[in-house]
Write an enzyme that holds these catalytic residues in place. Structure first.
Site, short mmCIF file in Angstrom:
data_model
loop_
_atom_site.label_atom_id
_atom_site.label_comp_id
_atom_site.label_asym_id
_atom_site.label_seq_id
_atom_site.Cartn_x
_atom_site.Cartn_y
_atom_site.Cartn_z
N LEU A 59 1.26 -1.16 0.14
CA LEU A 59 -0.17 0.16 0.25
C LEU A 59 0.75 1.45 0.25
O LEU A 59 1.82 1.47 0.94
CB LEU A 59 -0.93 0.10 1.56
CG LEU A 59 -1.93 -1.27 1.97
CD1 LEU A 59 -2.93 -0.95 3.28
CD2 LEU A 59 -2.51 -1.00 0.06
N ILE A 85 4.46 -1.26 3.07
CA ILE A 85 4.64 0.16 2.88
C ILE A 85 5.43 0.79 1.60
O ILE A 85 7.09 0.35 1.83
CB ILE A 85 4.37 0.83 4.24
CG1 ILE A 85 4.25 0.62 5.01
CG2 ILE A 85 3.97 2.75 3.90
CD1 ILE A 85 2.67 0.16 5.18
N LYS A 86 4.61 1.28 0.00
CA LYS A 86 5.21 1.48 -0.99
C LYS A 86 5.67 3.22 -0.57
O LYS A 86 4.88 3.87 0.01
CB LYS A 86 4.26 1.92 -1.81
CG LYS A 86 4.79 -0.44 -2.68
CD LYS A 86 3.85 -0.15 -3.59
CE LYS A 86 4.04 -0.77 -5.12
NZ LYS A 86 3.28 -0.47 -6.42
N VAL A 87 6.98 3.16 -0.58
CA VAL A 87 7.87 4.50 -0.05
C VAL A 87 8.34 4.94 -1.75
O VAL A 87 9.18 4.14 -2.13
CB VAL A 87 8.24 4.54 1.34
CG1 VAL A 87 8.88 5.66 1.03
CG2 VAL A 87 8.13 3.99 1.97
#
Ligand code: E4P
Length: 223
Positions: A59, A85-87
């Site tokens: 996400l 977590i997509k950063v």
């Protein structure tokens, strides 16, 4: 090679899950936008995906500021233990990754377009890196060549970050990823379906079924 589906559409996720092929899901703001068209809210969309899939669900944060990214990452991770977590691969993103590593929140560094970016993400503790091979092909480069380079760099330093091939457009990307030993690949639903199919399989099956009707006219197996 782990196979993830690159979509936020719960129907596509359920169907691909039924094929037994899905090890995880990746989403991004554009994919959420598509899934959102029937008025479903963001939290409902992602909570359903997190419940449906037994594996990592990426996400993405939607800020360019590291403090906001960290805040959003904590909230997204609270939605489910399998949330990754997509950063984005930016300087602010690197700052956020460092803190998320300390908080034990798994990160998928996204928008990777060269192998040195993948090295930096790994140094800051990314669990996955997502090199966008199709978008490199779009500008006349051979996107898959950076997968080999990232694999070499990671092997040189015994880096455990997983290479997740992204922006996949066709079955040849999947073949090349597997030959290169990519850890994972995220594939759109239409490409996943193409992977299993071959015209000679269909032709062979039609012949077997036709011949069987000559043995058993109602097509059953007389046992
Ligand atoms: C990666 O995780 C992205 O969601 C995705 O693979 C981007 O693909 P695209 O270039 O087809 O938009």
């Amino acid at each position: 090679m782990k196979i993830f589906i690159d979509t936020a559409d719960i129907n596509e996720i359920r169907e691909a899950n039924d094929y037994g092929l899905i090890d995880g899901v990746t989403t991004n703001p554009s994919l959420i936008m598509k899934a959102n068209k029937d008025g479903k809210n963001f939290k409902d969309i992602v909570s359903e995906i997190l419940k449906t899939v037994n594996g990592p669900v990426s996400l993405e944060v939607v800020s360019e500021d590291s403090r906001e990214m960290i805040d959003q990452a904590v909230k997204l991770h609270n939605l489910g233990n399998n949330a990754v977590i997509k950063v984005p691969m930016t300087l602010e993103g690197l700052k956020a990754m460092k803190t998320l590593k300390q908080k034990d929140i798994p990160v998928n560094t996204t928008l990777i377009f060269n192998p040195v970016q993948a090295l930096l993400a790994a140094k800051n503790g990314a669990k996955f890196v997502s090199p966008f091979v199709g978008r490199l092909d779009d500008i006349g480069e051979d996107g898959m060549s950076i997968i080999n380079q990232i694999k070499t760099i990671y092997a040189n330093y015994d880096i455990k970050t997983e290479v997740l091939v992204a922006s996949v457009r066709n079955p040849v990307h999947v073949l090349r990823a597997a030959l290169m030993g990519a850890d994972a690949i995220t594939i759109p639903y239409d490409v996943i379906k193409k992977l299993a199919l071959h015209p000679k399989t269909d032709e062979g099956l039609a012949k077997f079924m036709g011949d069987w009707k000559k043995v058993s006219p109602d097509g059953t197996l007389p046992l």
